[in-house]
Each structure stands twice: as structure tokens, then as C-alpha cells.
Design a protein around this motif. Sequence first.
Motif, PDB file in Angstrom:
ATOM      1  N   ILE A 553      -3.533 -15.365 -12.968  1.00 48.86           N
ATOM      2  CA  ILE A 553      -3.656 -14.648 -11.691  1.00 48.86           C
ATOM      3  C   ILE A 553      -2.580 -13.580 -11.586  1.00 48.86           C
ATOM      4  N   TYR A 554      -1.370 -13.956 -11.977  1.00 41.36           N
ATOM      5  CA  TYR A 554      -0.269 -12.999 -11.928  1.00 41.36           C
ATOM      6  C   TYR A 554      -0.574 -11.794 -12.807  1.00 41.36           C
ATOM      7  N   GLY A 555      -1.109 -12.121 -14.006  1.00 41.13           N
ATOM      8  CA  GLY A 555      -1.429 -11.050 -14.936  1.00 41.13           C
ATOM      9  C   GLY A 555      -2.450 -10.082 -14.337  1.00 41.13           C
ATOM     10  N   ALA A 557      -3.258  -9.698 -11.141  1.00 45.37           N
ATOM     11  CA  ALA A 557      -2.752  -9.055  -9.922  1.00 45.37           C
ATOM     12  C   ALA A 557      -1.786  -7.938 -10.253  1.00 45.37           C
ATOM     13  N   ALA A 558      -0.903  -8.196 -11.191  1.00 45.45           N
ATOM     14  CA  ALA A 558       0.104  -7.185 -11.510  1.00 45.45           C
ATOM     15  C   ALA A 558      -0.528  -5.959 -12.140  1.00 45.45           C
ATOM     16  N   PHE A 559      -1.564  -6.220 -12.950  1.00 45.91           N
ATOM     17  CA  PHE A 559      -2.185  -5.139 -13.706  1.00 45.91           C
ATOM     18  C   PHE A 559      -3.037  -4.233 -12.819  1.00 45.91           C
ATOM     19  N   GLN A 560      -3.904  -4.920 -12.062  1.00 43.23           N
ATOM     20  CA  GLN A 560      -4.830  -4.122 -11.258  1.00 43.23           C
ATOM     21  C   GLN A 560      -4.082  -3.467 -10.118  1.00 43.23           C
ATOM     22  N   ALA A 561      -4.388  -2.246  -9.904  1.00 44.92           N
ATOM     23  CA  ALA A 561      -3.736  -1.516  -8.811  1.00 44.92           C
ATOM     24  C   ALA A 561      -4.472  -1.838  -7.512  1.00 44.92           C
ATOM     25  N   GLU A 562      -4.279  -3.049  -7.032  1.00 45.24           N
ATOM     26  CA  GLU A 562      -4.975  -3.457  -5.813  1.00 45.24           C
ATOM     27  C   GLU A 562      -4.200  -3.013  -4.584  1.00 45.24           C
ATOM     28  N   LYS A 563      -4.854  -3.131  -3.439  1.00 40.01           N
ATOM     29  CA  LYS A 563      -4.140  -2.779  -2.212  1.00 40.01           C
ATOM     30  C   LYS A 563      -3.052  -3.805  -1.963  1.00 40.01           C
ATOM     31  N   PRO A 564      -1.919  -3.363  -1.446  1.00 38.70           N
ATOM     32  CA  PRO A 564      -0.724  -4.219  -1.292  1.00 38.70           C
ATOM     33  C   PRO A 564      -1.000  -5.605  -0.703  1.00 38.70           C
ATOM     34  N   PRO A 565      -1.705  -5.748   0.422  1.00 38.13           N
ATOM     35  CA  PRO A 565      -1.816  -7.110   0.990  1.00 38.13           C
ATOM     36  C   PRO A 565      -2.489  -8.068   0.001  1.00 38.13           C
ATOM     37  N   LYS A 566      -3.577  -7.584  -0.646  1.00 39.04           N
ATOM     38  CA  LYS A 566      -4.285  -8.440  -1.587  1.00 39.04           C
ATOM     39  C   LYS A 566      -3.399  -8.779  -2.773  1.00 39.04           C
ATOM     40  N   LYS A 567      -2.655  -7.755  -3.201  1.00 33.39           N
ATOM     41  CA  LYS A 567      -1.805  -7.976  -4.364  1.00 33.39           C
ATOM     42  C   LYS A 567      -0.724  -8.991  -4.032  1.00 33.39           C
ATOM     43  N   ALA A 569      -0.788 -11.298  -1.791  1.00 36.73           N
ATOM     44  CA  ALA A 569      -1.379 -12.642  -1.659  1.00 36.73           C
ATOM     45  C   ALA A 569      -1.603 -13.253  -3.032  1.00 36.73           C
ATOM     46  N   ALA A 570      -2.147 -12.431  -3.918  1.00 33.68           N
ATOM     47  CA  ALA A 570      -2.423 -12.944  -5.268  1.00 33.68           C
ATOM     48  C   ALA A 570      -1.127 -13.372  -5.949  1.00 33.68           C
ATOM     49  N   MET A 571      -0.088 -12.530  -5.802  1.00 34.13           N
ATOM     50  CA  MET A 571       1.196 -12.853  -6.429  1.00 34.13           C
ATOM     51  C   MET A 571       1.742 -14.149  -5.863  1.00 34.13           C
ATOM     52  N   ALA A 572       1.552 -14.334  -4.544  1.00 38.51           N
ATOM     53  CA  ALA A 572       2.067 -15.552  -3.909  1.00 38.51           C
ATOM     54  C   ALA A 572       1.369 -16.778  -4.479  1.00 38.51           C
ATOM     55  N   VAL A 573       0.033 -16.677  -4.582  1.00 36.40           N
ATOM     56  CA  VAL A 573      -0.731 -17.802  -5.141  1.00 36.40           C
ATOM     57  C   VAL A 573      -0.263 -18.085  -6.566  1.00 36.40           C
ATOM     58  N   ALA A 574      -0.100 -17.002  -7.316  1.00 31.26           N
ATOM     59  CA  ALA A 574       0.342 -17.167  -8.713  1.00 31.26           C
ATOM     60  C   ALA A 574       1.682 -17.881  -8.753  1.00 31.26           C
ATOM     61  N   PHE A 575       2.597 -17.431  -7.895  1.00 30.81           N
ATOM     62  CA  PHE A 575       3.935 -18.025  -7.877  1.00 30.81           C
ATOM     63  C   PHE A 575       3.865 -19.513  -7.565  1.00 30.81           C
TER      64      PHE A 575
END
Lengths: 727, 202
Positions: A553-555, A557-567, A569-575
Motif C-alpha cells: 500500500i505504501y508503495g 500510495a507513494a508512487f501514485q500522485a494521488e490527491k493529498p487526503p487520499k494519499k 489516508a493510504a500512508m496511514a493505513v500502510a503505517f
Amino acid sequence: MRKTLLFFLFLCLWMAPFSIWANPVRSSHTEAELVAEDLSIQPGRNFAVGLRLKMDEGWHTYWRNPGDSGLPTVMTWVLPEGFRVLETEWPAPEKFDLPPLSVYGYEGEVLIVTKIAPPPVRSALPVLLELRASWLECKVNCLPGEAVLNLELPVSDDPPAVDSRWADLFDETRRRLPCLTDDWKVTARYNTRKILLTIHYRGQGDPPFSAVEFFPFSDSVIRHAAPVGFRREGGIYRLGLERSEFSSGDLAHLDGLLVFRSPGGRTEEPRLKAVEFGIIPEKTEVLEDLPSPAQAPGMPFPGAAGLKLTAGMALVFAFLGGLILNLMPCVLPVLSIKVLNLIEQANENKTGAWRHGVSFSAGVLFSFWALAGLLLALRAFGHELGWGFQLQSPRFVFLLAMLFFVAALNFFGIFEIGVSLTSLGGQFSGIRGITGSFLSGVLATIVATPCTAPFMGAALGFALIQPPGMTFLIFGFLGLGMALPYFLLTVYPGLLSRVPKPGPWMVTLKKIMGIFLFATVVWLLSVLDRQAAFASRMPVWAGFLLAAAGFWIYGKAAFQAEKPPKKTAAMAVAFLLIAGGILLPLLGLRERGTEEGVRVTTGQGIAWETFSPGRLEELLSEGRPVLINFTAAWCLTCYVNEKIAFSSPALAEKFRDLNVAALKADWTRRDAEITRAIRGYGRSGVPLYVLYGSESGETPSILPELITPEIVLEALDKIQSPSPQGG
Amino acid sequence: MKSNVMGLALLAGLWVFCGPASAEIVINEKAPDFTLTDSRGEVRSLSDYAGQFVVLEWTNYDCPFVRKFYDAGAMQQLQAEYTAEGVVWLSVNSSAPGKQGNYPVEAWNRMIEEKGVAASAVLIDESGDVGRLYGAKTTPHMYIVNPEGSLIYQGAIDSIPSTDSGDIPRATNYVQLALGEAMAGSKVSTPSAKPYGCSVKY
């Protein structure tokens, strides 16, 4: 009529001396007798009597502190009125090692001396002394013994004559009786696990005694069977003792015997001196570690077997060992990735590379020193540990496996370390920053620990019995050796010119290395399986699953240039997933309880037995050659050796032909007994291969760290036909 | 910031290494689990008895110190008394084959009946692995595990080291003392005492 009377009177006078004859009493294996030093008692003059115990061959009785088992000889006196027992003096005992126990007592013949004070008033009649003695006599098994002994002595105003029958025995015993003396000053410091005795000789010059032993009066102060640390510097002797599990808390008092021995030589008799002392020991936190000449029979002094190292040689060995470490399967994957990065960077920044080299070397040095420091600190606190100790901890093995797992995920491109995290050091892909190189140095050292290179073993064994300064110096050389190749590459970029330019081949190589890393993870998990309880499997596997999901998920999320809130959230889940993946097993890991099912037999044909000092002693006394294989599941070098050398059918056959016994010491988990055995051979970790020949008393040979069937066969041939002793 | 990380790393390092120590016998810590087969062929583990008091008695019927108790019926009496109260009493023999105290299974069952042994089971530990795991030095050597699985007593059976049965009534029996205190919910006053007896014949 008068003639008859005279005759009888004459007879009585003749018989008088024989009335002091007390017949010896026999128990199953001991003869007990009450003897007196003198032929008569003089009123007002103290006199000595003795309980003479003569044990059959192989049987022993006990000292006032019997040690781990047995009973002290008990003496109860029945004396006529006015007579007082002053003191009982026990001659210096011997220590008998019956692993896992040790006891203190006497073999052959012993005289326990008692001083008695008679009343000042003369009595006309002879005096009857009665002694009720009870003891325990043991060979392997024990039998109680007891006797009621009598001795009749005449009383005379004249100074008594010495009883010639016992004069020699009393003299010899007096030499072994302890005395209080000002010649020796004893101090002691202790912590929760150890007691350190410091003995100063206050006389002139150096005392002639090469060794000293401590016999405590109390039976629950020290572990009687533990190896005793010993160091002598001129007139100062130091003894390191382990505290008994029955003694915790503060020690108010410490008393006992110190028995000094000099072995004697061609012109000199062996000498013995026993000194009694009683002191108040000082409580402290940290005590230094003393080298322990191993106590179990058959185990030599450190350095006696194998190479005798000087400090200079140890440094050279450490350096060489470090160099060779680069080629070992543990370090090679990490190092090749570093070289790949170097190639990448070399094209971008040709002049700055050397900084990375220095930083990497610093990381390596720092880690070796940190590990050495931790090892020394833990040992000072009393833990029996050797090199590789970190891998005996299941939690560490798990973390190491997780580290390799994450690295493998990275190699396969599941995730990349982004620019934002460079300060924490992206370990593998794209090292940017000096810190990154430092951390790779640390990482390389951590992953190197399951491997022991040739020369390393001897150097480390030497290092850990030296004063701390020397230890750190040797570890420093080890680090320098290991860091040197990479350092050279950074300083001489020209060396890299032979490597093809960066291209898609690097990605393929990375993936191949990734597969190696996954293989390492599998291997580490098998090690963990041996160390941790069965119930720990689920949390561990679940942890890896969570971590894999989290990094994916981190991979993404970090790669895709998503909109900040989604990114975010994804980073948080990954963490959360990653944190869970690491913490869950750490908290759920339980150490395995029993040895059931953990026995490993490798190689067809060689019948491995479990190592124990007792079994070793047994085999040696049978006259069989013995090979001891000190190994651990996490020791990659050991694994390679077993596959290459011990699986050889030719070797197994040779073992059978020569009736060689094979003992395996499994050091996968912490084992104080095996740690002590390893130290007894002058080493500090695994692998360690010790070969005993069939000649008793011969020092065993230590095989090199990397072995082949040929090396072992050659060593076996050597012990069959030992080289002739020099004239 | 960096020093915090270093500090954390150091703490983490210490926790990793000093965490679960080796399975050494320590009072008030978890008693190591083991599995042995008893004289009747049943497999028993210490973990089977979680929730009960367990007494481990290292024994050797040929040792004069063990005979001190068995010949006088004193050990059997203790066994009967406590098993009636729900305590699990496990006798363990760690004598190696060929050494004193080692017997084939049939002989064990015969002796158990002859002596009137009232233990819950007599476990055979010929390899000596469990004896070494617990550091059993002598016979007798006693261990008491509480219902939570912690070791609350280890060491001698009583306070007078001798082979004389006449000393039994005069001595303080540490097993009775510890069990009495623990069962009443109080702290064990003598959690360990140096054991006496014959050496375990590993």
C-alpha cells in the motif's frame, strides 16, 4: 605366691600401654579410628586427638561444607568431667567434579584433628574419650557410616611422649591444616550474580604458588560446579565465582579457605598452603569478567589447544577475517547492492564517492564496537554469552528476518524509498546522503553476524578474554577489514570502470538478489521455529503478511500522485499495517520450553549424540576419539560445513572404523553450559570443531572454521599417528 | 532529535536482548514446560496442570536420603495428603540407564505398589533432559509450581540434612510450609533452600 603376684604386676605394666589401643571400626568402605598424638595426657596441657578415616579406593567422605551433595562428617564427643573440646580442624579438602555437581571431601586417608583441654586437676585413673562419628561415604553411590570410638589415655604429670604410630600422620595433616595469617590480605566485591575475590600477598617477592582455590564454609554461597575465573598478576590473585541460586540479596559475611598450590617441578615437591579467612564483602554493580580455565576434565586452558595468539597476531587475524567476511553468503547480497548503487552514483558524481566510503566504514566500525560493548556489558552483569549471542534471542532473529523480508520487497519493486525518507536512510535503492551510507554499514554488520569467517573465530576468542581496550581494538580491526573493499571502490572509482554501464541488467540482478534474500528469510524462519514455541508461528506469519500488505500500500500510495487526503489516508493505513506486522510477533513470541524434538541429526551415517561435559568425560575415559561439533541453527557457516563435510559418507565410514564418537552441542538458544565449554577452548562463538585423540591427557586439536571432509580426515589421521615427542 | 532516536534504539536493543531470558529456574518466574512419559505409559506435560499446584519430587529409590523418607512412610504420607487436596504430585527419576535408581518400567510399577507411593504419577526422565532443565542436583530435590505456572519453591525437602528418619519430625518441612502459605494466599517465607541428598545420577 609372691612370684605370681609379681608376675601379674609385671604383666599389667606391660599391658598398660596397650590399653590406649582403640580398635578401628569398619563401615562398608571406610575404616574409622580415634587416635591421639601423644601417649598420655598432662593436666593443664591441651592435647590433640584425631578422627582417622581411611576410605577404600575410589570412595570419598566429605568436608565441613560438602558442596552440592553429600553430608559433612559429624563428630559428637562424650568426655569426662572437666574436659572441653576447643576446636575441630579440618585439613584442606579436594574438589571432586561430578558434572553437573561438585563436592568437597577427602579420598584415601584423612585425619580430622580436635584439640581438647583437660582439667588442671590430676586424676589417678586413665581417661576414656568417646567419639560418636557419622559420615557419608560415596563412590558414585553413597552409604551412611557411623561408629562409636573409644580411646583410653593415662594421665601423667610428665610432658607426654609422642605416639610414634601416628606422628607422621599428624605431621602430614598439620601441613594441610588452614591457618590465619597476615601474609595474605583478602577482599571481596559482589553483585547479584558474581563474587570477585582479590588476594594480595604481603610477603617479600612473589609467592611460589601458581594456582589458588576457594572453599567456602557455607554451602549455599557459590555455585560449586561453575567454572572459576582466575587471573594472577605477580602477588595478586583474582578469583571470579558465581553466586549460588540459593543466595540472593546481600552478603553479610564471606568466609572459607584459600588453598594455594604450587605444582612442583623436577627438583621440588608440589606444595600446598591453606589459609583461612573471614571478611565482609563489598556490594557493587559491575564486576570484571575473568577468564576461566575450564573445570571439567579433558578441557584445556584457553589457548592451549589450537593457536596461541599474541596481540599482534590477533589483530592480523581480525583484519583478515573481516576481509573474508565480505565473501560470506550473509554479507555478499548487501554488499553487491551497495556496489550497484555506487555504479549508479559514479556516473552522476565522480568526486564525492569517497565520502560514502568513509561513512560506510564508520557505520561498520560503530556497529562492531556497539556489539562488542553490549556483549561485554552483558557478561559483566553475569550472563554467559558468546559471539552470536544476539542470534540466540528469538526476537532478534525475527527482526532480522523482517529486515531481509522488507529488503526483498524493495528489490522486487513493491515499494521504493522516497526522497522524503532519505534522512532515515533508504537502505537499498538509491542511497542518497552520507547517513544512508552510514546506516548501510550498520546493516551490513548486523547481517554479517550469522557468518563466521576463517580467522575470525580465533581472533574473537582471544579478544573477549582481554581487557576491554584490547577487545575494542581487535573488533575495530575486524570492522576495518570488512569495510576495506567497499572503501577502496569508493576511493578508486577507476576500479569500477570495468563494470558495464548501468542498464536494465541492474534491475534483473536486483531481483536475483531479492530471491536470495527471500531464501534467507525462509532460513531465518526455520531458525525461529527451533527457538520459539509452536504457538508463536501464527503471530510471526501474520506479522509478515501484514508487513507485506502495508509495504505494498505504501508503495502504491507513494508512487501514485494521488490527491493529498487520499494519499495521507493510504500512508496511514500502510503505517498501521507495517507497525502491526512488526509489533504483533514481537509481543507474541514465546521461547520454546523443552528440548523435545529439537535434536538434529545431519549427515547420513554419523551418529550424533547430544553434548554434555559428563558424556565427554565418559567417552574420553573409554579411550575413544571424540569430535565435538559446536553449532547453531542461525549459524550459516555451520550449516554450510555440515552440508559439505559431515554429509560425506567417506567421513562417516572413517568415524565408524576408528570408533570416533560424535557429540553435537546445539547453541541455537542461550545455554550457559555450552557457552562455558566454548570459552574453555579459547573461543567465543560457533562454529567450533574440537577433536580429541584416543590418548588420554593429550590436548585436543581445533579444526578451522570452514571445513571439508578432507580436512577432517586429515585431522583424524594425525591423531592416529601422533608426531613423536621431542627428546 | 537524533539523540532521541539513539536512545530509543538503545532501549529497543536492550529489550530485544534482555527480554525473554534463557529457560533458567528462577523463583517467581514461569516454570519451564516439559513433557515426559510416566511409569504407566501416559504422556504428561507440566502445562496439562495449569490451574493447579504442582509438586515435582526428584527421586531415586536406592538413595539413602530418599529411603530416609520412603522407609518411614513419610513421603507417601505427604503425597497422599496433598493429592487429596487437589495438588498434583509428580515424582521424577532422572537416573541414566545403568546408573543407580534407573529401572525398567515394570520394576517401577512394582516398587510403586510395594512402597505405597501416592504420587499422581512417576515420570521417567532417562535422558536427564528435564532434570538438567530444572537444575535438579540431588535426590530428593523439590519444586513447587503454583496454579499460575510460577515456581514458588525449589530446594531441600526439609531443614535437617541427614539420612536418619528420626530427624523427620524435628525438621521444618519446606514443602509443607510453602504449600500451606501459598494455598492460604500468603507469601512463601522460604522460597528456596539448598537441597541435600545423593547426586542425581545423570
